[in-house]
Structures are given as structure tokens and as C-alpha cells.
Design a protein around this motif. Structure first.
Motif, PDB file in Angstrom:
ATOM      1  N   LEU B  83      45.702  44.041  40.860  1.00 26.03           N
ATOM      2  CA  LEU B  83      44.499  44.779  41.226  1.00 26.03           C
ATOM      3  C   LEU B  83      43.670  45.114  39.995  1.00 26.03           C
ATOM      4  CD1 LEU B  83      45.725  47.260  43.968  1.00 26.03           C
ATOM      5  CD2 LEU B  83      44.195  45.342  44.233  1.00 26.03           C
ATOM      6  N   GLN B  84      44.354  45.529  38.918  1.00 31.38           N
ATOM      7  CA  GLN B  84      43.614  45.849  37.687  1.00 31.38           C
ATOM      8  C   GLN B  84      42.923  44.617  37.134  1.00 31.38           C
ATOM      9  OE1 GLN B  84      42.777  48.460  36.269  1.00 31.38           O
ATOM     10  NE2 GLN B  84      44.035  50.000  37.276  1.00 31.38           N
ATOM     11  N   ILE B  85      43.629  43.479  37.148  1.00 33.90           N
ATOM     12  CA  ILE B  85      43.028  42.249  36.637  1.00 33.90           C
ATOM     13  C   ILE B  85      41.796  41.887  37.457  1.00 33.90           C
ATOM     14  CG2 ILE B  85      43.396  39.750  36.483  1.00 33.90           C
ATOM     15  CD1 ILE B  85      46.237  40.335  35.617  1.00 33.90           C
ATOM     16  N   TYR B  86      41.921  42.073  38.778  1.00 37.07           N
ATOM     17  CA  TYR B  86      40.773  41.725  39.629  1.00 37.07           C
ATOM     18  C   TYR B  86      39.602  42.658  39.359  1.00 37.07           C
ATOM     19  CZ  TYR B  86      38.143  40.303  43.714  1.00 37.07           C
ATOM     20  OH  TYR B  86      37.175  39.816  44.531  1.00 37.07           O
ATOM     21  N   ARG B  87      39.887  43.950  39.098  1.00 37.91           N
ATOM     22  CA  ARG B  87      38.797  44.877  38.829  1.00 37.91           C
ATOM     23  C   ARG B  87      38.104  44.564  37.519  1.00 37.91           C
ATOM     24  NH1 ARG B  87      42.112  49.993  40.304  1.00 37.91           N
ATOM     25  NH2 ARG B  87      42.140  49.766  42.558  1.00 37.91           N
ATOM     26  N   HIS B  88      38.891  44.156  36.528  1.00 35.86           N
ATOM     27  CA  HIS B  88      38.294  43.894  35.218  1.00 35.86           C
ATOM     28  C   HIS B  88      37.583  42.556  35.178  1.00 35.86           C
ATOM     29  CE1 HIS B  88      39.654  47.210  32.641  1.00 35.86           C
ATOM     30  NE2 HIS B  88      40.666  47.284  33.478  1.00 35.86           N
ATOM     31  N   LEU B  89      38.184  41.548  35.766  1.00 35.99           N
ATOM     32  CA  LEU B  89      37.684  40.182  35.575  1.00 35.99           C
ATOM     33  C   LEU B  89      36.987  39.627  36.807  1.00 35.99           C
ATOM     34  CD1 LEU B  89      40.830  38.813  33.759  1.00 35.99           C
ATOM     35  CD2 LEU B  89      38.730  39.591  32.725  1.00 35.99           C
ATOM     36  N   ARG B  90      37.075  40.318  37.948  1.00 35.78           N
ATOM     37  CA  ARG B  90      36.529  39.825  39.217  1.00 35.78           C
ATOM     38  C   ARG B  90      37.061  38.439  39.546  1.00 35.78           C
ATOM     39  NH1 ARG B  90      35.748  44.137  41.278  1.00 35.78           N
ATOM     40  NH2 ARG B  90      34.723  43.097  43.005  1.00 35.78           N
ATOM     41  N   SER B  91      38.302  38.182  39.212  1.00 41.43           N
ATOM     42  CA  SER B  91      38.868  36.861  39.472  1.00 41.43           C
ATOM     43  C   SER B  91      40.372  37.005  39.606  1.00 41.43           C
ATOM     44  CB  SER B  91      38.532  35.917  38.315  1.00 41.43           C
ATOM     45  OG  SER B  91      39.353  34.777  38.403  1.00 41.43           O
ATOM     46  N   LEU B  92      40.980  36.139  40.395  1.00 42.31           N
ATOM     47  CA  LEU B  92      42.434  36.123  40.518  1.00 42.31           C
ATOM     48  C   LEU B  92      43.039  34.928  39.798  1.00 42.31           C
ATOM     49  CD1 LEU B  92      43.170  37.279  44.147  1.00 42.31           C
ATOM     50  CD2 LEU B  92      43.599  38.459  42.022  1.00 42.31           C
ATOM     51  N   LEU B  99      43.159  36.012  27.623  1.00 46.03           N
ATOM     52  CA  LEU B  99      42.838  36.617  26.329  1.00 46.03           C
ATOM     53  C   LEU B  99      43.534  37.949  26.126  1.00 46.03           C
ATOM     54  CD1 LEU B  99      39.089  35.738  25.925  1.00 46.03           C
ATOM     55  CD2 LEU B  99      41.069  34.710  24.840  1.00 46.03           C
ATOM     56  N   LEU B 100      44.106  38.554  27.186  1.00 40.21           N
ATOM     57  CA  LEU B 100      44.864  39.800  27.088  1.00 40.21           C
ATOM     58  C   LEU B 100      44.064  40.902  26.437  1.00 40.21           C
ATOM     59  CD1 LEU B 100      48.482  38.817  26.070  1.00 40.21           C
ATOM     60  CD2 LEU B 100      47.647  39.527  28.276  1.00 40.21           C
ATOM     61  N   GLU B 101      42.766  40.964  26.709  1.00 43.41           N
ATOM     62  CA  GLU B 101      41.985  42.062  26.158  1.00 43.41           C
ATOM     63  C   GLU B 101      41.636  43.025  27.278  1.00 43.41           C
ATOM     64  OE1 GLU B 101      38.599  40.406  24.405  1.00 43.41           O
ATOM     65  OE2 GLU B 101      37.893  39.413  26.202  1.00 43.41           O
TER      66      GLU B 101
END
Lengths: 166, 102
Positions: B83-92, B99-101
Motif C-alpha cells: 500500500l505504501q509503495i502504491y501511494r508513493h509511486l502510483r504503481s504496483l 531505487l529504494l528511495e
């Protein structure tokens, strides 16, 4: 009982193959449920009824529901017409439905055969035996598992906050 | 074991594990990767149950329950991260997060 095992094994492999080859998440989740239930039936045929119940409750119940929640939260199906389109196309649900019906038929057959005493020689390991060992020699493992679950709870709460700092 | 050979159960566990591993390797969608990890953990649990049934001991089921606990913990943390990745990057896409930033 052998036929039940081999049919369940075939269903599990077929459903798992469909899981990793689907394009969309929801049909894959349906196939994942079928795969997990097939493995629950296999556990039953192997004489582990307690593990079969846990497989159905925790894997096919709780874990898949978590996946469904996340798919919902990501808004992959927020359009109200998506649901109608999903159920309107039989290709989405016919495969899992057929496999699940086959599993149901197997389960009924296995329970009937069990009542007639056809399972025979193999001794099932019941929940009481598992529990006695779980809280005897494996007590430390139970405590460690509880710590792991607590850590996962805290981590999921922390990561799942909506106000994430950028 | 009323006739079900241990070899066949272990073969099934191997096939399921291989399918899960293939899913992790070929899919780039994070939801599918997590599902494949579940399949792999499940295959490991199946091997434990089969061994426990072969020797008539309860230890196999106990190990399966520990695997179950691990799977529950793993999937909750994994989905929260997703969920966090999707919120930050808008992608799954797993490659979008290479890049782990923060």
C-alpha cells in the motif's frame, strides 16, 4: 481415498498455474482460494484434519480476505459497473466455480467413505494430540510465534497509516 | 498412510513450490508476487504435513502451524508495504520501486 488425493492434487496444480498466469488480481484470487481449499482436502486425506481446518480458516479465509481488502483499497474495482462486468463474463468465474464444485463433491465423498469406515488403516492425528505437543515441548516456539505476530501487527499498523511522511 | 505414497505428496509439494517460484520470477505485479510467496509457503507446509503423516507424529502439523503464523505475519507486513509503495509511486510494478528511495 487415493482417488480423492490425486484429484485434489490435480486441482491444486491447475488452480495454482491459473493463479500465476492471470492478468487481473481478482480472478487470480478466486483461483488461489480454490488452490488452498484443494490443499486443505489433501491435508484431510493425509490424516491431518486439524491442519485442514486451519488451512481453510486462516489461508483461504483470513489471508485471502486481506488480499481482497488491499485490492479494494487500491481502487482497482471502484467503478460500480466493474462488478457487473466481472460477474457478467462467465470466463471470470466459471473455472474456479467448476474446480470448487469438484472439490465439494470430493469432500462429500470423503466424508461418506469416512463414515463407512473406508479410510481404514491410517491413523488420523487429531487436534488434541497436536495441542498437547504444542504446549509441551514446543512452548518456546509458540511464544516466539506470538512475538512474531505482535511484531507484524505493530509493523502493519505503522506502515498502513495514511499520513505517511514523505 | 493408507496407500498415498510419501513420494507423490512430496512431488506435489515440489510442483507447487516451483509454480510459486515461477510466479515470483515472471510476474512484476507486487500482488501476484505476494500470492506466489503464499503458494510457496503453502507447499512447504504440505511437505511438513506429509512427513508428519508418514511417521505418524504430530510434529509435522505443529511445524505447519508455525509456517501458517509466518505466512500471516508476512502477508500483513507485505500488503502494508505494498500500500505504501502504491501511494508513493502510483504503481504496483516491482521494477518501479527499484531505487529504494523514500
Amino acid at each position: 481415498m487415493n482417488a480423492v488425493f490425486y484429484l485434489s492434487a490435480a486441482i491444486a496444480v491447475a488452480a495454482t498455474f491459473m493463479v500465476i498466469t492471470r492478468t487481473h488480481a481478482v480472478p487470480a484470487l478466486l483461483y488461489l482460494v480454490v488452490s488452498l481449499l484443494a490443499i486443505a482436502v489433501i491435508f484431510y486425506t493425509l490424516g491431518a484434519p486439524f491442519a485442514a481446518a486451519l488451512e481453510a480458516i486462516v489461508y483461504a479465509g483470513a489471508i485471502v480476505v486481506l488480499f481482497v481488502f488491499v485490492v479494494m483499497m487500491l481502487g482497482l474495482g471502484e467503478d460500480a459497473t466493474v462488478s457487473a462486468r466481472f460477474w457478467g463474463d462467465p470466463a471470470n468465474w466459471l473455472g474456479p466455480a467448476v474446480l470448487a464444485l469438484a472439490l465439494l463433491a470430493e469432500l462429500v465423498y470423503a466424508l461418506m467413505a469416512d463414515r463407512a469406515g473406508a479410510v481404514g488403516a491410517r491413523r488420523a492425528i487429531e487436534a488434541g494430540e497436536v495441542g498437547a505437543r504444542l504446549f509441551g515441548p514446543y512452548l518456546l516456539a509458540v511464544e516466539l510465534a506470538s512475538l512474531l505476530l505482535l511484531a507484524a501487527l505493530v509493523a502493519a499498523y505503522h506502515l498502513g497509516r495514511r499520513t505517511a511522511k514523505r | 498412510m493408507a496407500g498415498i505414497a510419501l513420494d507423490h505428496v512430496l512431488l506435489l509439494a515440489t510442483v507447487l513450490f516451483a509454480l510459486g517460484l515461477a510466479g515470483v520470477l515472471i510476474r512484476r505485479n507486487l500482488i501476484f508476487m505476494l500470492m506466489s510467496i503464499e503458494v510457496m509457503l503453502n507447499a512447504a507446509g504440505l511437505a511438513f504435513i506429509a512427513a508428519g503423516a508418514r511417521w505418524g507424529q504430530a510434529d509435522g502439523q505443529i511445524m505447519f502451524m508455525l509456517v501458517l503464523t509466518l505466512a500471516a505475519a508476512e502477508v500483513s507486513v507485505g500488503l502494508a508495504l505494498l500500500l505504501q509503495i502504491y501511494r508513493h509511486l502510483r504503481s504496483l510494478d516491482a521494477d518501479a520501486a527499484r531505487l529504494l528511495e523514500g
